[in-house]
Scaffold this motif. Structure first.
Motif, PDB file in Angstrom:
ATOM      1  N   GLU A  55      16.141  -4.854 -11.610  1.00 53.24           N
ATOM      2  CA  GLU A  55      16.863  -5.408 -11.619  1.00 53.24           C
ATOM      3  C   GLU A  55      18.028  -4.468 -11.867  1.00 53.24           C
ATOM      4  N   ARG A  56      17.921  -4.802 -13.482  1.00 54.02           N
ATOM      5  CA  ARG A  56      19.091  -4.774 -14.170  1.00 54.02           C
ATOM      6  C   ARG A  56      18.771  -3.662 -14.527  1.00 54.02           C
ATOM      7  N   LYS A  57      17.313  -2.629 -15.312  1.00 50.55           N
ATOM      8  CA  LYS A  57      17.076  -1.655 -15.018  1.00 50.55           C
ATOM      9  C   LYS A  57      17.876  -0.814 -14.364  1.00 50.55           C
ATOM     10  N   LEU A  58      17.812  -0.439 -12.408  1.00 50.56           N
ATOM     11  CA  LEU A  58      17.843  -0.294 -12.011  1.00 50.56           C
ATOM     12  C   LEU A  58      19.895  -0.036 -11.880  1.00 50.56           C
ATOM     13  N   PHE A  59      20.408  -1.085 -12.045  1.00 53.97           N
ATOM     14  CA  PHE A  59      21.500  -1.155 -11.757  1.00 53.97           C
ATOM     15  C   PHE A  59      22.241  -0.368 -12.641  1.00 53.97           C
ATOM     16  N   GLU A  60      22.022  -0.973 -14.382  1.00 50.79           N
ATOM     17  CA  GLU A  60      22.641   0.160 -15.338  1.00 50.79           C
ATOM     18  C   GLU A  60      21.989   1.862 -14.960  1.00 50.79           C
ATOM     19  N   ARG A  61      20.906   2.117 -14.305  1.00 53.50           N
ATOM     20  CA  ARG A  61      20.366   3.699 -13.635  1.00 53.50           C
ATOM     21  C   ARG A  61      21.553   4.029 -12.167  1.00 53.50           C
ATOM     22  N   LEU A 120      17.801  -1.108  -2.431  1.00 48.74           N
ATOM     23  CA  LEU A 120      16.879  -1.120  -2.966  1.00 48.74           C
ATOM     24  C   LEU A 120      16.432  -2.790  -3.187  1.00 48.74           C
ATOM     25  N   VAL A 121      15.603  -3.087  -2.451  1.00 53.20           N
ATOM     26  CA  VAL A 121      15.177  -5.113  -2.006  1.00 53.20           C
ATOM     27  C   VAL A 121      13.821  -5.378  -2.660  1.00 53.20           C
ATOM     28  N   ILE A 122      13.388  -5.843  -4.222  1.00 48.56           N
ATOM     29  CA  ILE A 122      12.916  -6.946  -4.828  1.00 48.56           C
ATOM     30  C   ILE A 122      12.431  -7.812  -4.614  1.00 48.56           C
ATOM     31  N   CYS A 123      12.240  -8.299  -3.891  1.00 50.56           N
ATOM     32  CA  CYS A 123      10.894  -9.800  -3.060  1.00 50.56           C
ATOM     33  C   CYS A 123       9.946 -10.473  -4.312  1.00 50.56           C
ATOM     34  N   SER A 124      10.842 -11.524  -4.979  1.00 48.52           N
ATOM     35  CA  SER A 124       9.229 -11.828  -5.153  1.00 48.52           C
ATOM     36  C   SER A 124       8.885 -13.583  -4.981  1.00 48.52           C
ATOM     37  N   PHE A 125       7.284 -12.932  -4.843  1.00 48.26           N
ATOM     38  CA  PHE A 125       7.527 -14.178  -3.618  1.00 48.26           C
ATOM     39  C   PHE A 125       5.807 -14.216  -3.379  1.00 48.26           C
ATOM     40  N   VAL A 126       4.986 -15.409  -3.792  1.00 44.71           N
ATOM     41  CA  VAL A 126       3.621 -15.550  -3.589  1.00 44.71           C
ATOM     42  C   VAL A 126       2.792 -14.383  -2.507  1.00 44.71           C
ATOM     43  N   SER A 127       3.528 -14.900  -1.242  1.00 42.10           N
ATOM     44  CA  SER A 127       2.991 -14.441  -0.052  1.00 42.10           C
ATOM     45  C   SER A 127       1.710 -14.505  -0.139  1.00 42.10           C
ATOM     46  N   PRO A 128       1.134 -15.719  -0.095  1.00 43.65           N
ATOM     47  CA  PRO A 128      -0.657 -15.435  -0.453  1.00 43.65           C
ATOM     48  C   PRO A 128      -2.015 -14.659   0.217  1.00 43.65           C
ATOM     49  N   THR A 129      -1.200 -14.656   1.302  1.00 38.13           N
ATOM     50  CA  THR A 129      -2.157 -13.942   2.614  1.00 38.13           C
ATOM     51  C   THR A 129      -2.105 -12.814   2.605  1.00 38.13           C
TER      52      THR A 129
END
Length: 194
Positions: free
Chosen positions: A47-53, A100-109
């Motif tokens: 996210e930080r790198k994308l923001f900087e771009r 651009l949404v970056i979702c960070s979830f275990v979402s195991p199945t």
């Protein structure tokens, strides 16, 4: 109740207009993997790198949605499914803004991640497998969750007494044991069709 709702979608600023103004397309990067695999850390770095771009990006992860939107949910199977469904619906709304949404979830199945893809749409869904061996995740264990699960204090913990189904054909397979955070974030960004 629904009969009293009158859609105004055709009067709103459209996604293609927003994407043109943003200079990139929207989409959802769905980062899945075990707890401690590096999902949130890589998401924040990307996210930080994308923001900087100059890229309009937003991270959604378990910590930021469970303190607000999903504060009423626990960790039962039903609540996990509802947590994921709500996140997918919110991500879809962000995509309509050209984000651009970056979702960070275990979402195991696989079934759960397929449901997310169905909500978001296959053309906007980029599944990223943060592929980190269990022993490395346990060594990191910044929240002490693996230790509690191994001691029997935490039940149904993914990777210990609850299964994790790795994606069969992810958009990107990030083997984090071999990468720094910056390298993983760079690989992720360079793989995206912005």
């Amino acid at each position: 109740m629904a009969e009293n709702i009158h859609p105004i979608h055709d009067r709103l600023v459209q996604r293609n207009e927003r994407e043109a103004a943003n200079g990139h397309r929207g989409g959802v990067v769905w980062m899945t993997g075990l707890s401690g695999s590096g999902k949130s850390t890589i998401a924040a770095a990307a996210e930080r790198k994308l923001f900087e771009r100059g890229i309009f990006a937003q991270v959604l992860d378990g910590d930021n949605v469970r303190h607000g939107l999903n504060a009423n949910l626990g960790f039962s199977l039903e609540d996990r499914v509802e947590n994921t469904r709500r996140v997918a619906e919110v991500a879809k709304l962000f995509v309509q803004t050209g984000c651009l949404v970056i979702c960070s979830f275990v979402s195991p199945t696989r079934e759960l991640r397929a449901a997310v893809q169905a909500i978001i749409g296959a053309e906007d869904f980029f599944e990223v497998y943060v592929n980190t061996p269990l022993e490395i995740c346990e060594r990191r264990d910044v929240k002490g969750l693996y230790a509690k699960a191994r001691a029997g204090e935490l039940k149904n913990f993914t990777g210990i007494d609850s299964p994790y189904e790795a994606p069969e054909h992810p958009f990107l397979d990030l083997k984090t044991a071999e990468l720094t955070i910056d390298q993983a974030a760079d690989i992720l960004i360079e793989s995206l069709p912005l």
